[in-house]
Design an enzyme around this catalytic site. Sequence first.
Site, PDB file in Angstrom:
ATOM      1  N   TYR A  73      -3.177  -0.065   6.951  1.00 29.33           N
ATOM      2  CA  TYR A  73      -3.335  -1.366   6.795  1.00 29.33           C
ATOM      3  C   TYR A  73      -2.278  -1.706   5.751  1.00 29.33           C
ATOM      4  CZ  TYR A  73      -5.458  -0.423   2.013  1.00 29.33           C
ATOM      5  OH  TYR A  73      -5.720  -0.001   0.776  1.00 29.33           O
TER       6      TYR A  73
ATOM      7  N   LYS B 205      -0.405   4.076   3.474  1.00 31.79           N
ATOM      8  CA  LYS B 205      -1.539   3.221   3.349  1.00 31.79           C
ATOM      9  C   LYS B 205      -2.576   3.321   4.482  1.00 31.79           C
ATOM     10  CE  LYS B 205      -1.924  -1.455   1.174  1.00 31.79           C
ATOM     11  NZ  LYS B 205      -2.806  -0.939  -0.011  1.00 31.79           N
TER      12      LYS B 205
ATOM     13  N   GLU C  92      -2.149   6.687 -10.209  1.00 29.90           N
ATOM     14  CA  GLU C  92      -2.028   5.240 -10.095  1.00 29.90           C
ATOM     15  C   GLU C  92      -3.687   4.953 -10.229  1.00 29.90           C
ATOM     16  OE1 GLU C  92      -1.236   4.068  -6.107  1.00 29.90           O
ATOM     17  OE2 GLU C  92      -1.953   5.775  -5.453  1.00 29.90           O
TER      18      GLU C  92
ATOM     19  N   LEU D  12       1.077   5.178  -3.777  1.00 30.84           N
ATOM     20  CA  LEU D  12       1.452   4.066  -2.912  1.00 30.84           C
ATOM     21  C   LEU D  12       2.675   3.280  -3.655  1.00 30.84           C
ATOM     22  CD1 LEU D  12       0.607   2.613  -0.274  1.00 30.84           C
ATOM     23  CD2 LEU D  12      -0.034   0.877  -1.826  1.00 30.84           C
TER      24      LEU D  12
HETATM   25  N1  PLP Z   1      -1.910   1.674  -5.159  1.00 31.69           N
HETATM   26  C1  PLP Z   1      -3.218   1.442  -4.253  1.00 31.69           C
HETATM   27  C2  PLP Z   1      -3.873   2.851  -4.060  1.00 31.69           C
HETATM   28  C3  PLP Z   1      -3.337   0.263  -3.520  1.00 31.69           C
HETATM   29  O1  PLP Z   1      -4.295   0.375  -2.958  1.00 31.69           O
HETATM   30  C4  PLP Z   1      -2.678  -0.740  -4.159  1.00 31.69           C
HETATM   31  C5  PLP Z   1      -2.710  -2.137  -3.248  1.00 31.69           C
HETATM   32  O2  PLP Z   1      -3.565  -2.180  -2.151  1.00 31.69           O
HETATM   33  C6  PLP Z   1      -1.578  -0.605  -4.805  1.00 31.69           C
HETATM   34  C7  PLP Z   1      -1.321   0.720  -5.487  1.00 31.69           C
HETATM   35  C8  PLP Z   1      -0.587  -1.861  -5.247  1.00 31.69           C
HETATM   36  O3  PLP Z   1       0.200  -2.293  -4.263  1.00 31.69           O
HETATM   37  P1  PLP Z   1       0.839  -3.552  -3.804  1.00 31.69           P
HETATM   38  O4  PLP Z   1       1.327  -3.965  -5.270  1.00 31.69           O
HETATM   39  O5  PLP Z   1       1.620  -3.604  -2.795  1.00 31.69           O
HETATM   40  O6  PLP Z   1      -0.586  -4.521  -3.459  1.00 31.69           O
END
Ligand code: PLP
Length: 284
Positions: A34, A145, A177, A201
């Site tokens: 996703y 993701k 994270e 991610l």
């Molecule tokens: N890390 C994880 C596990 C996430 O699910 C998300 C966002 O959904 C992020 C980091 C942040 O990513 P982004 O800045 O692209 O929304």
Amino acid sequence: MMQTLGYYDGKYDEIDKMVVPFDDRSHYYGDGVYDATCAGNHVIFNLDEHVDRFFNSAALLKIEIPHTKQEVKDILNEMVKKVDGDELFVYWQVTRAVAPRNHVFPEGQKGRLWVMIRPSKIGDPSKTLKLMTVEDTRFLHCNIKTLNLIPNCMAMQQAVEAGCDEVVFHRGDRVTECAHSNVHILKDGALKTAPCDNLILPGITRAHRIAQCKAMGIPVIEEPFTVQEMMEADEIFFTSASALCCRIEEIDGQKVGGRDPERIARIQKAAWNEALEEVRQIKG
Ligand code: PLP
């Protein structure tokens, strides 16, 4: 205008009226990927980058998205115009196939695209947040993701039960994270953030904050940092598409950060200005 809008494989409706096939492989295996971002004034933030990451996640799992990147963007841009609300959450996923349960991929099928759009609020930058640390027991493909977010859900539930807003995952000493955001620290005037490997991610918002820090003359160090370094950092913040840049004031019940308020305020201001600018530019 609709209150919410869903899409599955060519069909549209209010989300609570959507019905999807029993044998969609997301139900058995979470077999899909996703991406998600926000829209302000019906303009989707950083859509190109989110769609690029979506195609990258799908390719890493050999899932065939049944559209081109441009078609996915067109579907999302059309849908976002039809939903009521100044701030919207825009979520889409692709699942591998609809087929009887079997671990092996079914042959000759393209993926199924799902979309959901509903009102939501972008993180308030004036709010400071409380976090708790949780051992990161997720798998070793956190750069993809995927739909499999059970450890993230377990950790978030634990956080909320403890009166916290998010978790900080760590593998041993090393901070990875948060459950749905990337975490960063400021120390001695520099931004330190974990490198993009398989343990995190690659956040789109992370990349934007890094670029802005560099443009503002704030040095950026993309290296792992420890839980102790984080607890002793000058400031700690997290980023995601729906929380552009949120300050953290407490971790595991201890007061943290608060020692470089001017620099974190500049980063937050830059984040909001960029989002406002994007809405204005596209709106013309
Ligand atoms: N890390 C994880 C596990 C996430 O699910 C998300 C966002 O959904 C992020 C980091 C942040 O990513 P982004 O800045 O692209 O929304």
